[in-house]
Design a protein around this motif. Structure first.
Motif, PDB file in Angstrom:
ATOM      1  N   PRO A 187       0.818  -1.234   0.000  1.00 48.80           N
ATOM      2  CA  PRO A 187       0.000   0.000   0.000  1.00 48.80           C
ATOM      3  C   PRO A 187       0.842   1.269   0.000  1.00 48.80           C
ATOM      4  O   PRO A 187       0.408   2.296  -0.496  1.00 48.80           O
ATOM      5  CB  PRO A 187      -0.825  -0.099   1.279  1.00 48.80           C
ATOM      6  CG  PRO A 187      -0.654  -1.474   1.791  1.00 48.80           C
ATOM      7  CD  PRO A 187       0.548  -2.079   1.148  1.00 48.80           C
ATOM      8  N   THR A 188       2.048   1.182   0.532  1.00 48.22           N
ATOM      9  CA  THR A 188       2.920   2.355   0.604  1.00 48.22           C
ATOM     10  C   THR A 188       3.698   2.591  -0.678  1.00 48.22           C
ATOM     11  O   THR A 188       4.368   3.608  -0.824  1.00 48.22           O
ATOM     12  CB  THR A 188       3.919   2.198   1.766  1.00 48.22           C
ATOM     13  OG1 THR A 188       4.659   0.994   1.574  1.00 48.22           O
ATOM     14  CG2 THR A 188       3.196   2.160   3.107  1.00 48.22           C
ATOM     15  N   ALA A 189       3.632   1.647  -1.637  1.00 51.51           N
ATOM     16  CA  ALA A 189       4.391   1.793  -2.899  1.00 51.51           C
ATOM     17  C   ALA A 189       3.770   2.879  -3.752  1.00 51.51           C
ATOM     18  O   ALA A 189       2.563   3.064  -3.795  1.00 51.51           O
ATOM     19  CB  ALA A 189       4.410   0.474  -3.636  1.00 51.51           C
TER      20      ALA A 189
END
Length: 143
Positions: free
Chosen positions: A140-142
């Motif tokens: 999700p942080t990519a």
């Protein structure tokens, strides 16, 4: 031909290849991890690689933080860092793959305390997972 840097690849495997993807690098790591070699002459004798190539590979592995150099009696010794020791699983995985798909090699991996064979395996929690059950999912942080 691919260069040493994979700047167009947003991938941890590609970034890892920037450090250890050259074939001599993995063989140097094998000798450091399993044969406990630390001296230039030991690596050179084992691998038979040209000294200029070996020097470049060792310098690169030091620059990437995989080895640290200690001078013992006027001779440099190449000691694995934690980052370097963590590559042990990679060397084991490549060896297991080669044993299965190329030709069985001369070594088995055994547990030091019990002298029992070890094999790499994937787990999700306490449950063993087969490789065909694993998929890559973007974090999700990519970006």
């Amino acid at each position: 031909m691919l260069g040493r840097l994979y700047t167009t690849q947003d991938c941890s495997a590609a970034r890892t290849l920037e450090s250890v993807g050259e074939r001599w690098s993995l063989l140097i790591l094998r000798d450091a991890i399993f044969r406990h070699y630390v001296r230039f002459s030991d690596f050179q004798r084992s691998l038979g690689v040209a000294t200029n190539i070996l020097a470049k590979r060792l310098d690169s592995l030091v620059a990437d933080g995989i080895f640290k150099v200690k001078n013992e009696g006027g001779h440099p010794e190449y000691h694995l860092t934690e980052k370097g020791r963590d590559l042990k699983l990679i060397v084991i995985a490549l060896t297991e793959w080669g044993d299965r798909w190329i030709a069985p090699g001369p070594v088995d991996f055994k547990h030091e305390g019990f002298d029992e064979p070890v094999k790499l395996a994937l787990y999700s929690g306490a449950e063993r997972v087969e490789t065909d059950e694993v998929r890559a999912v973007r974090k999700p942080t990519a970006a």
